[in-house]
Every structure is written in structure tokens, then in C-alpha cells.
Design a protein around this motif. Structure first.
Motif, PDB file in Angstrom:
ATOM      1  N   ARG A  92     -47.337  50.894 -29.078  1.00 31.29           N
ATOM      2  CA  ARG A  92     -47.811  51.766 -30.171  1.00 31.29           C
ATOM      3  C   ARG A  92     -47.190  53.161 -30.058  1.00 31.29           C
ATOM      4  O   ARG A  92     -46.825  53.768 -31.052  1.00 31.29           O
ATOM      5  N   ALA A  93     -47.069  53.645 -28.809  1.00 28.31           N
ATOM      6  CA  ALA A  93     -46.510  54.992 -28.598  1.00 28.31           C
ATOM      7  C   ALA A  93     -45.072  55.036 -29.105  1.00 28.31           C
ATOM      8  O   ALA A  93     -44.655  56.004 -29.749  1.00 28.31           O
ATOM      9  N   ASP A  94     -44.314  53.969 -28.842  1.00 26.16           N
ATOM     10  CA  ASP A  94     -42.920  53.930 -29.290  1.00 26.16           C
ATOM     11  C   ASP A  94     -42.856  53.878 -30.821  1.00 26.16           C
ATOM     12  O   ASP A  94     -42.023  54.530 -31.444  1.00 26.16           O
ATOM     13  N   VAL A  95     -43.769  53.120 -31.419  1.00 29.77           N
ATOM     14  CA  VAL A  95     -43.804  53.029 -32.881  1.00 29.77           C
ATOM     15  C   VAL A  95     -44.038  54.414 -33.493  1.00 29.77           C
ATOM     16  O   VAL A  95     -43.369  54.811 -34.444  1.00 29.77           O
ATOM     17  N   SER A 135     -41.565  59.101 -36.954  1.00 26.55           N
ATOM     18  CA  SER A 135     -41.152  60.432 -37.397  1.00 26.55           C
ATOM     19  C   SER A 135     -39.631  60.495 -37.545  1.00 26.55           C
ATOM     20  O   SER A 135     -39.109  61.134 -38.464  1.00 26.55           O
ATOM     21  N   THR A 136     -38.915  59.801 -36.650  1.00 25.36           N
ATOM     22  CA  THR A 136     -37.448  59.741 -36.777  1.00 25.36           C
ATOM     23  C   THR A 136     -37.070  59.070 -38.094  1.00 25.36           C
ATOM     24  O   THR A 136     -36.201  59.527 -38.837  1.00 25.36           O
ATOM     25  N   MET A 139     -28.826  54.191 -36.715  1.00 27.55           N
ATOM     26  CA  MET A 139     -28.611  54.789 -35.380  1.00 27.55           C
ATOM     27  C   MET A 139     -27.509  55.846 -35.396  1.00 27.55           C
ATOM     28  O   MET A 139     -27.463  56.710 -34.534  1.00 27.55           O
ATOM     29  N   LYS A 140     -26.634  55.765 -36.370  1.00 32.19           N
ATOM     30  CA  LYS A 140     -25.585  56.782 -36.503  1.00 32.19           C
ATOM     31  C   LYS A 140     -26.209  58.143 -36.814  1.00 32.19           C
ATOM     32  O   LYS A 140     -25.690  59.176 -36.413  1.00 32.19           O
ATOM     33  N   TYR A 141     -27.331  58.130 -37.539  1.00 30.07           N
ATOM     34  CA  TYR A 141     -27.967  59.384 -37.966  1.00 30.07           C
ATOM     35  C   TYR A 141     -29.141  59.766 -37.071  1.00 30.07           C
ATOM     36  O   TYR A 141     -29.631  60.878 -37.138  1.00 30.07           O
ATOM     37  N   ALA A 142     -29.607  58.801 -36.277  1.00 27.18           N
ATOM     38  CA  ALA A 142     -30.719  59.045 -35.348  1.00 27.18           C
ATOM     39  C   ALA A 142     -30.421  58.259 -34.075  1.00 27.18           C
ATOM     40  O   ALA A 142     -30.945  57.168 -33.876  1.00 27.18           O
ATOM     41  N   PRO A 143     -29.554  58.841 -33.209  1.00 26.54           N
ATOM     42  CA  PRO A 143     -29.130  58.108 -32.005  1.00 26.54           C
ATOM     43  C   PRO A 143     -30.297  57.687 -31.112  1.00 26.54           C
ATOM     44  O   PRO A 143     -30.175  56.736 -30.343  1.00 26.54           O
ATOM     45  N   GLU A 144     -31.441  58.372 -31.248  1.00 24.22           N
ATOM     46  CA  GLU A 144     -32.592  58.009 -30.399  1.00 24.22           C
ATOM     47  C   GLU A 144     -33.109  56.603 -30.714  1.00 24.22           C
ATOM     48  O   GLU A 144     -33.816  56.002 -29.919  1.00 24.22           O
ATOM     49  N   VAL A 190     -33.873  40.641 -37.030  1.00 18.85           N
ATOM     50  CA  VAL A 190     -35.182  40.984 -36.469  1.00 18.85           C
ATOM     51  C   VAL A 190     -35.766  42.093 -37.332  1.00 18.85           C
ATOM     52  O   VAL A 190     -35.137  43.138 -37.500  1.00 18.85           O
ATOM     53  N   TRP A 191     -36.929  41.836 -37.898  1.00 21.35           N
ATOM     54  CA  TRP A 191     -37.567  42.770 -38.836  1.00 21.35           C
ATOM     55  C   TRP A 191     -38.765  43.386 -38.143  1.00 21.35           C
ATOM     56  O   TRP A 191     -39.698  42.681 -37.752  1.00 21.35           O
ATOM     57  N   ILE A 192     -38.708  44.725 -37.946  1.00 22.03           N
ATOM     58  CA  ILE A 192     -39.731  45.420 -37.144  1.00 22.03           C
ATOM     59  C   ILE A 192     -40.448  46.449 -38.021  1.00 22.03           C
ATOM     60  O   ILE A 192     -39.853  47.458 -38.403  1.00 22.03           O
ATOM     61  N   PRO A 193     -41.725  46.223 -38.353  1.00 22.20           N
ATOM     62  CA  PRO A 193     -42.450  47.211 -39.161  1.00 22.20           C
ATOM     63  C   PRO A 193     -42.984  48.344 -38.284  1.00 22.20           C
ATOM     64  O   PRO A 193     -43.440  48.107 -37.164  1.00 22.20           O
ATOM     65  N   LEU A 194     -42.931  49.563 -38.806  1.00 22.06           N
ATOM     66  CA  LEU A 194     -43.419  50.726 -38.048  1.00 22.06           C
ATOM     67  C   LEU A 194     -44.823  51.142 -38.501  1.00 22.06           C
ATOM     68  O   LEU A 194     -45.228  52.292 -38.327  1.00 22.06           O
ATOM     69  N   GLN A 195     -45.527  50.272 -39.160  1.00 23.41           N
ATOM     70  CA  GLN A 195     -46.975  50.345 -39.395  1.00 23.41           C
ATOM     71  C   GLN A 195     -47.361  48.890 -39.595  1.00 23.41           C
ATOM     72  O   GLN A 195     -46.488  48.043 -39.701  1.00 23.41           O
ATOM     73  N   ASP A 196     -48.642  48.597 -39.593  1.00 24.05           N
ATOM     74  CA  ASP A 196     -49.005  47.196 -39.813  1.00 24.05           C
ATOM     75  C   ASP A 196     -48.331  46.723 -41.101  1.00 24.05           C
ATOM     76  O   ASP A 196     -48.270  47.454 -42.096  1.00 24.05           O
TER      77      ASP A 196
END
Ligand code: NI
Length: 278
Positions: free
Chosen positions: A35-38, A43-44, A82-87, A147-153
Motif C-alpha cells: 500500500r505504501a508503494d501504491v 503522486s508520481t 518511466m522516461k518522465y518519472a524514472p522513480e 501486467v495491469w496494475i491499478p493504483l487504487q482499488d
């Protein structure tokens, strides 16, 4: 030392899950990151969409609309975020997605690009039924997955993914630009109703993931909530081989999306900047 190497995978799938994936063409996992990583990724993600990062070079556009500058976007997308947000490159979700992809496809599995699709609060439009392979070059045999990863439920109400079980065994079916409008980058399956009667919805928690093969039919509904629906999509695949029998994807030959023109101009400008002064 490379920071990427320090993050070790924390997720493995069982043989039963691997078998399910190869029978049905998709697999849903409830957690591939914390959850912390999500929350960190959210914000990124919001920052690069607010900036329309990559627009000038054709990497940011409206997947579901005609994409004129200044027009409200129904389905904003960023290629290669990732080009615009290397993190984003060293997130745990990516390390785990790659490890599971390797279990599902086998050794030799490589990164195959990434993108982000946002369904804005209140007006995010559906992502129509399609097979990912319909977007790609017709000359190769693919063995890859997304791989499809949602950043909220991800829920039916905000636009989780739906799949047609077993559809990965079909050839690439006829597609067209959404609504038949060749200015629109997004594709839609022709005669979707006929092919998608046994579709299943895959709601998953924030930081979970769905995995689907290059031929699996999938769809995401509109966002009917007052919160944005954020998803990161990571591609992985084995080396694609040349096809023996040629085929054509005419829907890509007629496409004339403004993003293609922006990409061309950007590349020309970059070439000019590199040319030695006379
Ligand atoms: Ni897709």
C-alpha cells in the motif's frame, strides 16, 4: 550499484495459477506491491498526467478521442512513463510483475515497454474490447503478456478490466479505430457483442495486478466514480519470431492519429539538433 538490482521479488505464483493462466489467458493477483508503494506511485502518476508529460513527442495522447490540443481527454495515455518519472523504474510492483511474467512465460522473458492509462474522475470513457496484438506489427509471432496494475482499488464502477476466458487461443480478430474514426489511436474489436458473451470482470485491490496474453480479449468500463482510475501497464515477452504465413492489420494502415504527426515532427527536430553546424 544499480538500485534496481537491490529490489528482490516477493511474489511467486503456484502451478495451479500458472495452469489457470494458460487455460484462460489471464490471471488476477490481489497484491504485487505494498500500500505504501501504491501511495508513492499515485503522486508520481498524477504529476506526469497533470504535466501531459511526453505530449510533444507523441507519447501523451487521448487513446479514446480525436486528441486535439486543449480538448477534454476521455482516456489520457502516456507511453513509456518511466522516461518522465524514472522513480517508476525501481518500484517493487515492476520487480514482482517481471518475476511472475517469467514464471508464466518461461526463461528469456524481457521487458516490452510500459504505458499508463488514466480514466479521469466522472468522465473517463470505456476502453473498448480489443486484443493487444492488434496494435502491433503483423509480421511476427508473439509470446508476451501485459501486467495491469491499478493504483487504487479497481472496481466495475471505476473501470476494472474484463476478459473473455480462452480468447487467447483465437487468431487476431478484425479491429478498427474506435467508432471508425481514423484520428483515434485506440482500437475496438468489430462485432464485439458476438465474441464477448462469456466475459468476466476482474475487480482487484490497489497494488494488485492482472496478467493477460497478447491475444486475450479485454475491456475496461467507464469511470462512473468521482475519483480518478489510475493504471500502470507493463509489458513482458519472449523474443518474437518472424511469421511464416503473412497477414495484414488494415486498421493500422489507415490510422492517422495526431500523435503520429507529433512523434514525426519531434524526431525530425531531434535529428536537426544533432546535425553538425555548416
Ligand atoms: Ni490492452
Amino acid at each position: 550499484m544499480n538500485a534496481v538490482l537491490e529490489v528482490k521479488p516477493t511474489v511467486t505464483v503456484t502451478q495451479a495459477q500458472i495452469d489457470f493462466f494458460h487455460t484462460n489467458g489471464f490471471l488476477a493477483l490481489d497484491a504485487i506491491t505494498t500500500r505504501a508503494d501504491v501511495e508513492r506511485l499515485q503522486s508520481t502518476y498524477d504529476r506526469i498526467f497533470a504535466q501531459k508529460a511526453g505530449r510533444e513527442e507523441g507519447n501523451q495522447f487521448d487513446l479514446g478521442g480525436s486528441d486535439e490540443d486543449g480538448k477534454q481527454e476521455g482516456l489520457p495515455q502516456i507511453l513509456n512513463p518511466m522516461k518522465y518519472a524514472p522513480e517508476l523504474a525501481d518500484m517493487l510492483a515492476r520487480v514482482n510483475a517481471r518475476a511472475v511474467a517469467q514464471q508464466l512465460l518461461g526463461e528469456g522473458c524481457m521487458d516490452r515497454g510500459s504505458h499508463a492509462i488514466l480514466k479521469p474522475a466522472g468522465h473517463g470513457v470505456p476502453t473498448p474490447w480489443h486484443q493487444d496484438e492488434a496494435y502491433w506489427g503483423p509480421d511476427l509471432v508473439y509470446r508476451s503478456l501485459s501486467v495491469w496494475i491499478p493504483l487504487q482499488d479497481a472496481t466495475v464502477e471505476n473501470g476494472c478490466l474484463w476478459f473473455v476466458p480462452g480468447s487467447h487461443k483465437l487468431e487476431v480478430l478484425p479491429h478498427r479505430c474506435i467508432g471508425g474514426d481514423t484520428r483515434i489511436h485506440g482500437l475496438e474489436l468489430v462485432d464485439a457483442e458476438r465474441h464477448t458473451r462469456n466475459a468476466v470482470a476482474c475487480p482487484i485491490p490497489a497494488g494488485g495486478a492482472t496478467f493477460h496474453l497478447n491475444g486475450t480479449l479485454h475491456y475496461a468500463g467507464p469511470n462512473r466514480t468521482n475519483q480518478p482510475r489510475r493504471a500502470l501497464i507493463l509489458g513482458f515477452g519472449l523474443d518474437a519470431k518472424k511469421r511464416e504465413t503473412p497477414r495484414r492489420f488494415p486498421w493500422n494502415e489507415v490510422k492517422a492519429a495526431p500523435r503520429q504527426e507529433r512523434a514525426k515532427q519531434f524526431q525530425e527536430k531531434a535529428k536537426q539538433a544533432q546535425a553538425p553546424a555548416k
